[in-house]
Design a protein around this motif. Structure first.
Motif, PDB file in Angstrom:
ATOM      1  N   LEU A 180     -11.085 -19.212  41.202  1.00  0.00           N
ATOM      2  CA  LEU A 180      -9.694 -19.467  41.256  1.00  0.00           C
ATOM      3  C   LEU A 180      -9.226 -19.717  39.863  1.00  0.00           C
ATOM      4  CD1 LEU A 180      -9.553 -21.428  44.382  1.00  0.00           C
ATOM      5  CD2 LEU A 180      -8.996 -19.000  44.082  1.00  0.00           C
ATOM      6  N   LYS A 181      -9.825 -20.812  39.114  1.00  0.00           N
ATOM      7  CA  LYS A 181      -9.469 -21.267  37.839  1.00  0.00           C
ATOM      8  C   LYS A 181      -9.587 -20.174  36.742  1.00  0.00           C
ATOM      9  CE  LYS A 181      -8.177 -24.698  35.251  1.00  0.00           C
ATOM     10  NZ  LYS A 181      -7.112 -25.674  35.525  1.00  0.00           N
ATOM     11  N   GLN A 182     -10.435 -19.345  36.827  1.00  0.00           N
ATOM     12  CA  GLN A 182     -10.483 -18.244  35.918  1.00  0.00           C
ATOM     13  C   GLN A 182      -9.424 -17.275  36.002  1.00  0.00           C
ATOM     14  OE1 GLN A 182     -12.355 -18.176  32.998  1.00  0.00           O
ATOM     15  NE2 GLN A 182     -12.919 -20.465  33.704  1.00  0.00           N
ATOM     16  N   THR A 183      -9.103 -16.902  37.194  1.00  0.00           N
ATOM     17  CA  THR A 183      -7.924 -16.046  37.554  1.00  0.00           C
ATOM     18  C   THR A 183      -6.651 -16.516  36.931  1.00  0.00           C
ATOM     19  OG1 THR A 183      -9.158 -15.279  39.550  1.00  0.00           O
ATOM     20  CG2 THR A 183      -6.690 -15.022  39.646  1.00  0.00           C
ATOM     21  N   GLU A 184      -6.642 -17.931  37.388  1.00  0.00           N
ATOM     22  CA  GLU A 184      -5.393 -18.347  36.775  1.00  0.00           C
ATOM     23  C   GLU A 184      -5.226 -18.263  35.120  1.00  0.00           C
ATOM     24  OE1 GLU A 184      -5.239 -22.520  37.668  1.00  0.00           O
ATOM     25  OE2 GLU A 184      -5.209 -22.112  39.936  1.00  0.00           O
ATOM     26  N   GLU A 185      -6.261 -18.637  34.649  1.00  0.00           N
ATOM     27  CA  GLU A 185      -6.467 -18.656  32.956  1.00  0.00           C
ATOM     28  C   GLU A 185      -6.168 -17.081  32.491  1.00  0.00           C
ATOM     29  OE1 GLU A 185      -9.815 -20.792  31.556  1.00  0.00           O
ATOM     30  OE2 GLU A 185      -9.066 -22.509  32.578  1.00  0.00           O
ATOM     31  N   GLN A 186      -6.772 -16.306  33.282  1.00  0.00           N
ATOM     32  CA  GLN A 186      -6.654 -14.616  32.742  1.00  0.00           C
ATOM     33  C   GLN A 186      -5.321 -14.266  33.080  1.00  0.00           C
ATOM     34  OE1 GLN A 186      -8.802 -12.845  31.287  1.00  0.00           O
ATOM     35  NE2 GLN A 186     -10.211 -14.490  31.270  1.00  0.00           N
ATOM     36  N   ALA A 187      -4.526 -14.889  34.025  1.00  0.00           N
ATOM     37  CA  ALA A 187      -3.264 -14.373  34.277  1.00  0.00           C
ATOM     38  C   ALA A 187      -2.268 -14.806  33.206  1.00  0.00           C
ATOM     39  CB  ALA A 187      -2.673 -14.806  35.633  1.00  0.00           C
ATOM     40  N   HIS A 247      -1.251 -14.153  28.025  1.00  0.00           N
ATOM     41  CA  HIS A 247      -0.170 -13.824  27.312  1.00  0.00           C
ATOM     42  C   HIS A 247       0.637 -14.865  26.736  1.00  0.00           C
ATOM     43  CE1 HIS A 247       1.675 -13.701  31.240  1.00  0.00           C
ATOM     44  NE2 HIS A 247       2.942 -14.023  30.374  1.00  0.00           N
ATOM     45  N   THR A 248       0.550 -16.062  27.543  1.00  0.00           N
ATOM     46  CA  THR A 248       1.394 -17.223  27.156  1.00  0.00           C
ATOM     47  C   THR A 248       0.548 -18.500  26.683  1.00  0.00           C
ATOM     48  OG1 THR A 248       1.006 -18.074  29.453  1.00  0.00           O
ATOM     49  CG2 THR A 248       3.043 -16.687  28.941  1.00  0.00           C
ATOM     50  N   ARG A 249      -0.659 -17.922  26.269  1.00  0.00           N
ATOM     51  CA  ARG A 249      -1.591 -19.068  25.651  1.00  0.00           C
ATOM     52  C   ARG A 249      -1.402 -19.643  24.425  1.00  0.00           C
ATOM     53  NH1 ARG A 249      -7.759 -18.087  27.784  1.00  0.00           N
ATOM     54  NH2 ARG A 249      -7.338 -18.138  30.045  1.00  0.00           N
ATOM     55  N   GLY A 250      -1.033 -19.065  23.400  1.00  0.00           N
ATOM     56  CA  GLY A 250      -0.611 -19.461  22.309  1.00  0.00           C
ATOM     57  C   GLY A 250      -2.012 -19.514  21.175  1.00  0.00           C
ATOM     58  N   VAL A 251      -1.991 -20.193  20.134  1.00  0.00           N
ATOM     59  CA  VAL A 251      -2.792 -20.335  19.150  1.00  0.00           C
ATOM     60  C   VAL A 251      -3.991 -21.280  19.529  1.00  0.00           C
ATOM     61  CG1 VAL A 251      -3.343 -20.466  16.644  1.00  0.00           C
ATOM     62  CG2 VAL A 251      -1.172 -19.354  17.645  1.00  0.00           C
TER      63      VAL A 251
END
Length: 91
Positions: free
Chosen positions: A75-82, A85-89
């Protein structure tokens, strides 16, 4: 790929102590599925808000939660992969 200094934080005595403190605080219970797991090697001390190398977020107890490995990995990795594009630097 450049070395990421924050990766070394996971290998410190400070992190190991904090991880165990969070697992104890959360009563060995996964915050997603509610599984109680006495084997701490099957639990993950997870950063709620990704720290992205921010030392303040990395060590912030309020930003940590206990997850079972299954919930973390699925679940957590799925959220992070999704959110790639918005993660930043990263620092």
């Amino acid at each position: 790929m450049p070395s990421l200094p924050w990766k070394a934080w996971y290998n410190t005595a400070r992190w190991r102590a904090l991880r165990l403190a969070i697992i104890l605080r959360d009563l060995y219970t996964c915050r997603i599925c509610g599984l109680v797991e006495g084997n701490t090697s099957l639990l993950v001390c997870d950063h709620i808000k990704p720290h992205r190398g921010d030392e303040r977020l990395f060590w912030d107890e309020a930003n940590l939660q206990t997850l079972c490995k299954i919930c973390h990995d699925r679940l957590k990795q799925t959220e992070e992969q999704a959110s790639l594009h918005t993660r930043g630097v990263w620092h």
